[in-house]
Design a protein around this motif. Structure first.
Motif, PDB file in Angstrom:
ATOM      1  N   GLY A  55       5.830  65.186  45.079  1.00  0.00           N
ATOM      2  CA  GLY A  55       4.566  65.367  44.371  1.00  0.00           C
ATOM      3  C   GLY A  55       4.613  65.197  42.875  1.00  0.00           C
ATOM      4  N   THR A  56       5.609  64.476  42.347  1.00  0.00           N
ATOM      5  CA  THR A  56       5.696  64.360  40.897  1.00  0.00           C
ATOM      6  C   THR A  56       6.193  62.982  40.466  1.00  0.00           C
ATOM      7  OG1 THR A  56       6.640  65.319  38.884  1.00  0.00           O
ATOM      8  CG2 THR A  56       8.010  65.401  40.854  1.00  0.00           C
ATOM      9  N   TYR A  57       5.639  62.495  39.358  1.00  0.00           N
ATOM     10  CA  TYR A  57       6.034  61.221  38.747  1.00  0.00           C
ATOM     11  C   TYR A  57       6.649  61.504  37.379  1.00  0.00           C
ATOM     12  CZ  TYR A  57       3.275  58.160  41.884  1.00  0.00           C
ATOM     13  OH  TYR A  57       2.773  57.469  42.958  1.00  0.00           O
ATOM     14  N   GLN A  58       7.754  60.835  37.089  1.00  0.00           N
ATOM     15  CA  GLN A  58       8.296  60.897  35.719  1.00  0.00           C
ATOM     16  C   GLN A  58       7.525  59.909  34.856  1.00  0.00           C
ATOM     17  OE1 GLN A  58      12.600  61.588  34.497  1.00  0.00           O
ATOM     18  NE2 GLN A  58      12.492  59.365  34.319  1.00  0.00           N
ATOM     19  N   GLN A  59       7.077  60.372  33.682  1.00  0.00           N
ATOM     20  CA  GLN A  59       6.316  59.541  32.763  1.00  0.00           C
ATOM     21  C   GLN A  59       6.830  59.753  31.346  1.00  0.00           C
ATOM     22  OE1 GLN A  59       2.343  61.118  33.586  1.00  0.00           O
ATOM     23  NE2 GLN A  59       1.983  59.562  35.155  1.00  0.00           N
ATOM     24  N   ASP A  60       6.232  59.057  30.402  1.00  0.00           N
ATOM     25  CA  ASP A  60       6.496  59.360  28.996  1.00  0.00           C
ATOM     26  C   ASP A  60       5.221  59.117  28.209  1.00  0.00           C
ATOM     27  OD1 ASP A  60       7.070  56.728  26.991  1.00  0.00           O
ATOM     28  OD2 ASP A  60       7.153  56.305  29.143  1.00  0.00           O
ATOM     29  N   ASP A  61       5.130  59.732  27.049  1.00  0.00           N
ATOM     30  CA  ASP A  61       3.956  59.600  26.199  1.00  0.00           C
ATOM     31  C   ASP A  61       4.044  58.271  25.460  1.00  0.00           C
ATOM     32  OD1 ASP A  61       1.957  59.728  24.238  1.00  0.00           O
ATOM     33  OD2 ASP A  61       2.116  61.907  24.089  1.00  0.00           O
ATOM     34  N   ARG A  62       3.251  57.314  25.887  1.00  0.00           N
ATOM     35  CA  ARG A  62       3.341  55.969  25.304  1.00  0.00           C
ATOM     36  C   ARG A  62       2.760  55.906  23.895  1.00  0.00           C
ATOM     37  NH1 ARG A  62       1.408  52.155  30.159  1.00  0.00           N
ATOM     38  NH2 ARG A  62       1.635  50.581  28.518  1.00  0.00           N
ATOM     39  N   ASP A  63       1.946  56.884  23.518  1.00  0.00           N
ATOM     40  CA  ASP A  63       1.472  56.943  22.134  1.00  0.00           C
ATOM     41  C   ASP A  63       2.615  57.209  21.171  1.00  0.00           C
ATOM     42  OD1 ASP A  63      -1.129  56.518  22.913  1.00  0.00           O
ATOM     43  OD2 ASP A  63      -1.764  58.613  22.697  1.00  0.00           O
ATOM     44  N   LEU A  64       3.678  57.830  21.676  1.00  0.00           N
ATOM     45  CA  LEU A  64       4.787  58.229  20.809  1.00  0.00           C
ATOM     46  C   LEU A  64       5.945  57.240  20.812  1.00  0.00           C
ATOM     47  CD1 LEU A  64       4.960  62.043  21.667  1.00  0.00           C
ATOM     48  CD2 LEU A  64       3.791  60.943  19.746  1.00  0.00           C
ATOM     49  N   LYS A  99      12.382  57.916  24.529  1.00  0.00           N
ATOM     50  CA  LYS A  99      11.042  58.212  25.015  1.00  0.00           C
ATOM     51  C   LYS A  99      10.803  59.717  25.102  1.00  0.00           C
ATOM     52  CE  LYS A  99      10.717  54.022  27.858  1.00  0.00           C
ATOM     53  NZ  LYS A  99      10.583  53.496  29.250  1.00  0.00           N
ATOM     54  N   ALA A 100       9.538  60.104  24.966  1.00  0.00           N
ATOM     55  CA  ALA A 100       9.146  61.510  25.115  1.00  0.00           C
ATOM     56  C   ALA A 100       8.787  61.738  26.580  1.00  0.00           C
ATOM     57  CB  ALA A 100       7.964  61.826  24.213  1.00  0.00           C
ATOM     58  N   TYR A 101       9.792  62.068  27.375  1.00  0.00           N
ATOM     59  CA  TYR A 101       9.606  62.178  28.822  1.00  0.00           C
ATOM     60  C   TYR A 101       8.849  63.443  29.215  1.00  0.00           C
ATOM     61  CZ  TYR A 101      12.930  58.394  29.702  1.00  0.00           C
ATOM     62  OH  TYR A 101      13.561  57.176  29.755  1.00  0.00           O
ATOM     63  N   SER A 102       8.075  63.311  30.267  1.00  0.00           N
ATOM     64  CA  SER A 102       7.457  64.465  30.915  1.00  0.00           C
ATOM     65  C   SER A 102       7.124  64.061  32.343  1.00  0.00           C
ATOM     66  CB  SER A 102       6.190  64.918  30.176  1.00  0.00           C
ATOM     67  OG  SER A 102       5.176  63.930  30.265  1.00  0.00           O
ATOM     68  N   PHE A 103       6.582  65.006  33.098  1.00  0.00           N
ATOM     69  CA  PHE A 103       6.246  64.742  34.496  1.00  0.00           C
ATOM     70  C   PHE A 103       4.774  65.044  34.751  1.00  0.00           C
ATOM     71  CE2 PHE A 103      10.751  65.236  34.446  1.00  0.00           C
ATOM     72  CZ  PHE A 103      11.227  64.417  35.458  1.00  0.00           C
ATOM     73  N   MET A 104       4.174  64.238  35.602  1.00  0.00           N
ATOM     74  CA  MET A 104       2.871  64.549  36.173  1.00  0.00           C
ATOM     75  C   MET A 104       3.123  65.161  37.530  1.00  0.00           C
ATOM     76  SD  MET A 104       0.700  63.462  38.791  1.00  0.00           S
ATOM     77  CE  MET A 104       0.834  61.708  39.070  1.00  0.00           C
TER      78      MET A 104
END
Length: 591
Positions: A48-57, A68-73
């Motif tokens: 139930g989770t995707y690894q993402q990063d903040d593309r604005d940063l 990259k500024a990684y986070s998860f949805m």
């Protein structure tokens, strides 16, 4: 002899994962990194989770020599969108404490939390389970969240029956692996993530999914003919309820819907499901299982862009696909625990009944049981406090003191349910005090519009979507008012890429992100016209690569011609479909 296709990288990862375990537990325990390796990202989707990063940063961090500024949805699985007040409040708490402070209602009646850093991921998923929800199978190559009409209209019991069936189907298609419980469920003794001694070396047997699960994601939805509020034709398996009076006599089975596409690949396309057969209600689980088994065994495992059920049906042809489903029915009945031969084989033709209507269930409605529900519009599904609009605080107040249950809609809105008539005035006051608008306070253009999240977190996004649509609607509202069309109802859906998460390809007006101007940074979109609000017709490309700032001016001559040339009460989508794209394009380029 047929040459066996080479399996994709993802297939090999799934096969080697030991029931979706992989190295997830070990990587969660590693507190020295802020992200997981690529193979683990593929397996985490099943949880139930995707690894993402903040593309604005990305650019500013790159200048500082940072990665990259990684986070998860994190996405919930909420069959039919049913939630209690305590669960909704729990989601808000988790978002505030461990996410980015917002939650997002999705186009599949679920909730997404964004901005979850790796060291908080276990805590988020664990706490979601503590409030009696789950993230298992909200993503990944399995059956996703089962959708159905959320409205608690109890006058005839039909929608309650749909909700009951959605729950039964969701339980039936949930993967049998114990990996989810092992990794995410708290050990009450230690208060930490449960450590499994002697973890299994082989996957648990799963009669539906097998060892490698499905070739691609799989979506199921239930609807009624007079209320296709969940876009039933967009699902891999759509279950369209057929009624006689107030009796549900069975379902037309629709197979092969899916909105994703890759424009650069001619063999890729969005599609509405095809009408396969009609079955009685008691035969639903066997027929669903048989279709899943056929997709499991014959779906494309070499090319993920060709792996959805729609491509299998396209390549086989509907008659041959139907024959294979019939062949698999005995095995499916065995899995479902019903006597062989319960489902008629060969399968009959579909019932003549089809979709005739659509409701968004906004505003006040009598539930038919002495209580009321209020359908509240949530722009693009984002629940947050921003400026004068304090939506999150308003919902906290309502769920803490006035509202016991809720339903999430496939239009990214929320239904506040089981409300006593005496509470209506106070609820309206709470909303007004917090700057929250109700359906009678917004335009039809805004009411029937929604977008995918896109930038900055989605790794697939090409252009803006959620952040661009409100401003576009502002412009469109002015244009519609100037032309005297402000009362028209037509669906508007925007996505930041061609994958179609906001279902743009059967909307009256679809806007799909295609590219970004290298000099200005302005997004360019494909404009699609000619779908319909009831979700039964695909739209067509009207104009490609339209800059965001020119979308309304490109639509202006079409809207003008619609006002002048419509027939009777013809809708905007019906008009565009009748006139055709070539004739409509000529309006903006007079000879």
């Amino acid at each position: 002899m047929t040459k066996e296709l080479k399996k994709s990288k993802v297939e090999l990862i799934k096969e080697a994962s030991v029931g979706l375990r992989g190295s997830i537990a070990e990587e969660l325990d590693d507190r020295t990194t802020d992200h997981v390796v690529d193979a683990t990202t593929k397996l985490l989707k099943f949880h139930g989770t995707y690894q993402q990063d903040d593309r604005d940063l990305r650019k500013p961090r790159r200048k500082e020599g940072l990665g990259k500024a990684y986070s998860f949805m994190v996405r919930n699985r909420i069959p039919g969108g049913k939630m209690t007040a305590a669960q909704f409040l729990g989601e808000l708490d988790i978002a505030d404490e461990l996410g980015n402070g917002t939650i997002r209602i999705t186009t599949r009646q679920s909730i997404q939390l964004h901005g979850v850093v790796k060291n908080n991921l276990w805590g988020v998923i664990h706490r979601i389970n503590e409030i009696k929800l789950s993230t298992q199978s909200a993503c990944g190559d399995v059956t996703r969240n089962v959708c159905c009409c959320p409205a608690p209209l109890r006058q005839n019991g039909l929608r309650d029956k749909l909700q009951q069936l959605a729950d039964e189907i969701a339980v039936h298609v949930r993967p049998k692996t114990k990996a989810y419980h092992e990794i995410w469920i708290k050990d009450p003794e230690s208060g930490k993530r449960q450590q499994v001694v002697g973890a299994p070396t082989e996957s648990e047997p799963d009669p539906i999914y097998g060892n490698a699960y499905l070739p691609r994601k799989f979506k199921i939805g239930l609807a009624l003919c007079d209320d296709n509020c969940i876009d039933v034709y967009d699902n891999d398996v759509g279950l369209l309820g057929v009624t006689e009076g107030d009796e549900l006599i069975g379902f037309n089975i629709l197979a092969g819907g899916g909105m994703g596409t890759t424009p650069s690949k001619k063999q890729c396309f969005p599609a509405l499901a095809k009408r396969l057969t009609f079955v009685k209600t008691e035969h639903l689980l066997p027929i669903i299982t048989a279709i899943i088994l056929v997709q499991r065994d014959f779906g494309n495992r070499a090319d993920r862009s060709q792996a959805r059920l729609k491509y299998l049906i396209h390549n086989l042809g509907l008659p041959e696909f139907k024959s294979k489903v019939e062949e698999y029915l005995p095995a499916a009945e065995s899995i479902c625990g019903v006597p062989a031969g319960t489902v008629p084989c060969p399968l009959p033709e579909p019932h003549a009944a089809d979709v005739t209507g659509h409701e968004d269930h906004l505003g006040w409605h009598d539930q038919g049981d002495g209580k009321w529900f209020l359908g509240l519009p949530i722009e693009n599904g984002r629940v947050k406090d921003e400026g004068a609009l304090r939506l999150k605080t308003a919902l906290r107040t309502l769920f803490s003191h006035h509202v016991a249950t809720a339903r999430l809609t496939a239009h990214q809105n929320i239904l506040l349910c089981d409300i006593e008539g005496s509470q209506k005035e106070e609820i309206e006051k709470v909303l007004a005090d917090h700057g929250v608008v109700t359906v009678n306070q917004i335009s039809n253009a805004r009411r029937f519009a929604f977008a995918c999240p896109a930038l900055p977190t989605c790794g697939l996004a090409v252009t803006e979507s959620e952040r661009a649509l409100p401003g576009l609607i502002d412009e469109l509202e002015t244009e519609l008012k100037d032309q005297g069309l402000e009362s028209e109802e037509f669906s508007i859906r925007m996505t930041g890429c061609p994958n179609g998460c906001a279902r743009p390809y059967n909307a009256d007006l679809g806007l799909v992100g295609r590219s970004v101007d290298g000099k200005t940074g302005e997004g360019r979109y494909t404009v699609f016209l000619g779908g319909n609000q009831i979700g039964t017709r695909m739209n067509q490309v009207f104009q490609d690569q339209v800059p965001r700032g020119e979308i309304v001016s490109v639509l202006r001559p079409v809207l003008k011609h619609f006002k002048e040339g419509r027939q009777g009460k013809e809708t905007f989508g019906d008009f565009c479909n009748r006139i055709g794209m070539q004739a409509l394009a000529a309006l903006g380029n007079p000879v």
